[in-house]
Design an enzyme around this catalytic site. Structure first.
Site, PDB file in Angstrom:
ATOM      1  N   ASP A  43      40.488  27.124  48.251  1.00 29.24           N
ATOM      2  CA  ASP A  43      40.419  28.586  48.079  1.00 29.24           C
ATOM      3  C   ASP A  43      38.984  29.115  48.069  1.00 29.24           C
ATOM      4  O   ASP A  43      38.558  29.791  47.144  1.00 29.24           O
ATOM      5  CB  ASP A  43      41.178  29.003  46.809  1.00 29.24           C
ATOM      6  N   HIS A  45      37.646  31.340  50.187  1.00 30.54           N
ATOM      7  CA  HIS A  45      37.713  32.802  50.331  1.00 30.54           C
ATOM      8  C   HIS A  45      36.371  33.469  50.615  1.00 30.54           C
ATOM      9  O   HIS A  45      35.964  34.407  49.902  1.00 30.54           O
ATOM     10  CB  HIS A  45      38.381  33.431  49.099  1.00 30.54           C
ATOM     11  N   ASP A  86      42.618  28.033  52.568  1.00 25.77           N
ATOM     12  CA  ASP A  86      42.229  29.419  52.282  1.00 25.77           C
ATOM     13  C   ASP A  86      40.712  29.560  52.306  1.00 25.77           C
ATOM     14  O   ASP A  86      40.083  29.892  51.295  1.00 25.77           O
ATOM     15  CB  ASP A  86      42.812  29.925  50.953  1.00 25.77           C
ATOM     16  N   ASN A 118      47.546  30.096  53.607  1.00 24.26           N
ATOM     17  CA  ASN A 118      48.180  31.316  54.112  1.00 24.26           C
ATOM     18  C   ASN A 118      47.152  32.305  54.648  1.00 24.26           C
ATOM     19  O   ASN A 118      47.417  33.012  55.623  1.00 24.26           O
ATOM     20  CB  ASN A 118      49.060  31.974  53.040  1.00 24.26           C
ATOM     21  N   HIS A 119      45.952  32.348  54.044  1.00 25.42           N
ATOM     22  CA  HIS A 119      44.953  33.316  54.509  1.00 25.42           C
ATOM     23  C   HIS A 119      44.277  32.910  55.818  1.00 25.42           C
ATOM     24  O   HIS A 119      43.540  33.708  56.391  1.00 25.42           O
ATOM     25  CB  HIS A 119      43.921  33.596  53.416  1.00 25.42           C
ATOM     26  N   ASP A 122      45.381  35.515  58.326  1.00 22.77           N
ATOM     27  CA  ASP A 122      45.053  36.930  58.181  1.00 22.77           C
ATOM     28  C   ASP A 122      44.508  37.517  59.476  1.00 22.77           C
ATOM     29  O   ASP A 122      44.409  38.726  59.617  1.00 22.77           O
ATOM     30  CB  ASP A 122      43.994  37.126  57.080  1.00 22.77           C
ATOM     31  N   HIS A 219      48.330  23.546  50.621  1.00 18.57           N
ATOM     32  CA  HIS A 219      48.042  24.893  50.123  1.00 18.57           C
ATOM     33  C   HIS A 219      49.380  25.480  49.682  1.00 18.57           C
ATOM     34  O   HIS A 219      49.999  26.251  50.396  1.00 18.57           O
ATOM     35  CB  HIS A 219      47.370  25.745  51.199  1.00 18.57           C
ATOM     36  N   HIS A 254      45.776  27.299  46.405  1.00 19.78           N
ATOM     37  CA  HIS A 254      46.659  28.464  46.420  1.00 19.78           C
ATOM     38  C   HIS A 254      46.868  29.080  45.041  1.00 19.78           C
ATOM     39  O   HIS A 254      46.831  30.299  44.924  1.00 19.78           O
ATOM     40  CB  HIS A 254      48.002  28.132  47.073  1.00 19.78           C
ATOM     41  N   GLN A 256      44.834  28.667  42.660  1.00 18.84           N
ATOM     42  CA  GLN A 256      43.456  28.966  42.271  1.00 18.84           C
ATOM     43  C   GLN A 256      43.190  28.714  40.792  1.00 18.84           C
ATOM     44  O   GLN A 256      42.800  29.606  40.055  1.00 18.84           O
ATOM     45  CB  GLN A 256      43.078  30.402  42.682  1.00 18.84           C
ATOM     46  N   ARG A 367      44.828  48.896  41.012  1.00 14.11           N
ATOM     47  CA  ARG A 367      46.164  48.338  41.173  1.00 14.11           C
ATOM     48  C   ARG A 367      47.199  49.012  40.261  1.00 14.11           C
ATOM     49  O   ARG A 367      48.330  49.270  40.652  1.00 14.11           O
ATOM     50  CB  ARG A 367      46.054  46.838  40.854  1.00 14.11           C
ATOM     51  N   ARG A 371      50.012  51.442  42.819  1.00 10.91           N
ATOM     52  CA  ARG A 371      51.369  50.915  42.970  1.00 10.91           C
ATOM     53  C   ARG A 371      52.382  51.726  42.162  1.00 10.91           C
ATOM     54  O   ARG A 371      53.543  51.345  42.052  1.00 10.91           O
ATOM     55  CB  ARG A 371      51.402  49.441  42.541  1.00 10.91           C
ATOM     56  N   ARG A 402      42.872  47.766  47.715  1.00 17.01           N
ATOM     57  CA  ARG A 402      42.468  46.664  46.842  1.00 17.01           C
ATOM     58  C   ARG A 402      41.362  47.019  45.858  1.00 17.01           C
ATOM     59  O   ARG A 402      40.980  46.182  45.057  1.00 17.01           O
ATOM     60  CB  ARG A 402      42.034  45.461  47.676  1.00 17.01           C
TER      61      ARG A 402
HETATM   62 ZN   LIG Z   1      46.653  31.006  49.191  1.00 18.63          ZN
END
Ligand SMILES: [Zn+2]
Length: 543
Positions: A43, A45, A86, A118-119, A122, A219, A254, A256, A367, A371, A402
């Site tokens: 991760d 990122h 990630d 998963n990222h 993106d 991940h 994932h 983290q 957030r 939402r 975000r």
């Molecule tokens: Zn992830």
């Protein structure tokens, strides 16, 4: 179960003495323990550069890893450097350059393999192909299939053979990628059950490759006692689903977190740098994870002897963290890595630090707000997209916002914090009655979810969960008139449970990136008056 022997060097020496003294007829590989060191991160990122407090960063990480490499080489040990995936998304300087500095930095660090996270999805798949080239090492995933061909889309595993030891590293990716990834990019991919894929693949590799050790880079997340909640099952489930003894360790990501167990099936949630760390152990499989962002390098020292792998020592080594013990020395930054990364950092800063607009009040993107209700920032983004797409109204979701923007000077960096995902902008043209039906699906999304919708140039009333009194540009919606509205490609592809619009004859993908659309709008409309976007009375909820 947890057997730590920090003085394993001494025990190796005494074994060697015994060996030399008496057992010279035994083949050496049968008797002499082989030391195997696994280093791992996950991760990342986008954190190729140190943060403002000079924590982590790939330059300091290189100093640490080089040091360990020397130490291991001096002992004739085997070393593998692995990542739980990630690498993408999270820091504008990296995002803006498609994580080129991050993957090139990993190459210089000498990573041997990583799991696709998963990222990694993106961006369009062509970007991931490019990243693969920058990395120069295998990006693994055994459970991602091409829907059309029914074949694996990525390399499932990699064999490493060193000093007579055969190590198989397999890759696995969370099945949640299908749910949380951008459908525009992953629509042609199928994410199959990772635990089942691993079982089949390991059985196959045992026949074809005859490995001495099997490692999974994953991940998928670590969930205590396999309780994954709404997430698809993670590493603990994976370990428990294997034939006992067939999978030696999982290098994960994932969720983290530092995976440092307090007691059986319970991760400690108060881990701070410098504390000892006990990895999880399930069904004969070690499970390890090194928090996030390169804050730590995980180091597992094993010995391998007569088919048995034994963990001798495990550590999470902090990389210049603020709250690490004072006794731990600060790592110098590696000069070679700095020369590689500095130009990327400078390009990034230059692009991001330039003022693009002035703003006279806070734009609300928290957030806990976006939402739950319409906010000025939600409406401003929808307005920017509506204008770029020449639409009658704009629609975005709370989950796509975000961060907030504070009053004062706005930079591109601020914009990318709000919209880090690089979604492309789409619009669709449809009849009024169809719009009403669409709003019935979208405007009724629950609060406290990323799907909660925000609108610009549209007002409506929600009465007992039904949409009514829709006005577009102040005029009542006419069922037989054509309307055009803008939205992120993510939602047009059916993301977050929105109705799929990609196949709608009126749908167009503009190819514009969302953050760039917002940047351009702010630039053109500077100074921005926050009050112009106040949401008063636009969406009324009547119960
Ligand atoms: Zn992830």
């Amino acid at each position: 179960m947890f057997d730590f022997r920090p003085y394993f060097r001494a025990s190796v020496t005494s074994l060697l003495i015994i060996l030399l003294a008496g057992c010279a007829v035994e083949p050496q590989s049968q008797v002499q323990p082989q030391s195997v060191t696994i280093l791992h991160t996950n991760d990342h990122h986008g954190r190729f550069w140190r943060n403002e407090a000079a924590e982590y960063g790939m330059s300091a990480r290189k100093t640490l890893i080089d040091h360990i490499r020397k130490e291991v080489a001096a002992e004739n040990g085997i070393l593998l450097l692995l990542s739980g995936g990630d690498i993408n998304t999270g820091v504008p300087e990296s995002d803006l350059q498609q994580a080129e500095p991050d993957f090139k930095g990993m190459k210089l660090l000498g990573y041997d393999a990583m799991a696709l996270g998963n990222h990694e999805f993106d961006n369009p798949l062509t970007v991931l192909d490019k990243q693969h080239q920058w990395a120069g090492f295998p990006l693994l995933s055994a459970n991602i299939y091409d829907k059309q061909t029914g074949k694996r889309r990525y390399q499932p595993y990699q064999m490493f053979e060193t000093q007579g030891l055969r190590i198989a590293v397999i890759g696995l990716t969370t099945e949640d990628t299908a749910k949380i990834g951008n459908p525009e990019y992953i629509g042609k991919l199928e994410f199959r059950n990772a635990a089942a894929e691993a079982r089949n693949l390991i059985a196959e590799i045992e026949q074809t490759e005859k490995p001495d050790m099997v490692i999974a880079v994953t991940h998928m997340g670590h969930y205590d006692n396999a309780k994954s909640g709404i997430n698809t099952p993670g590493d603990v489930t994976l370990a428990r689903a294997q034939q006992p003894g067939s999978l030696d360790m999982i290098i994960g990501g994932h969720s983290q977190e530092p995976v440092c167990m307090e007691e059986e099936n319970q991760n400690r949630n108060d881990y701070v740098p410098g504390l000892p760390c006990q990895p999880d152990f399930q069904n004969g499989t070690w499970i390890m994870q090194a928090h996030e962002w390169g804050k730590y390098v995980g180091r597992a020292d094993f010995t391998y002897q007569n088919g048995e792998l034994e963990l001798q020592q495990y550590q999470l080594i902090p990389v210049n963290l603020r709250n690490q013990p004072a006794a731990m020395p600060r790592l110098q930054e590696d000069q070679q890595m700095l020369s590689l990364l500095r130009p990327f950092q400078q390009v990034g800063e230059k692009k991001l630090g330039i003022k693009i607009a002035d703003l006279n009040g806070r734009l609300e993107g928290d957030r806990n707000q976006v939402r739950f209700r319409q906010t000025n920032l939600g409406r401003l983004i929808a307005a920017a997209q509506m204008h770029r797409a020449n639409a009658d109204f704009g629609l975005i979701s709370g989950g796509g916002i975000r961060d907030s923007i504070e009053a004062g000077e706005i930079t591109y960096k601020d914009v990318l914090r709000v919209q880090p995902f690089g979604n492309t902008l789409g619009y669709v043209q449809m009849r009024g009655d169809e719009v009403l039906d669409y709003l019935g699906h979208v405007a009724t999304k629950p609060t406290d979810s990323g799907a909660y919708a925000q609108f610009y140039n549209l007002s409506l009333r929600l009465k007992n969960g039904k949409v009514e009194a829709v006005r577009i540009g102040g005029e009542p919606l006419q069922p037989d008139r054509q309307y055009r509205f803008s939205l992120a490609g993510f939602y047009a592809s059916g993301g977050d449970g929105y109705p799929r619009l990609l196949d709608h004859p009126g749908y167009v993908d503009t190819g514009f990136v969302d953050a760039d659309v917002l940047r351009a709008y702010l630039e053109q409309h500077s100074p921005i008056n926050a009050a112009d976007f106040a949401p008063a009375g636009k969406i009324e909820v009547v119960n």
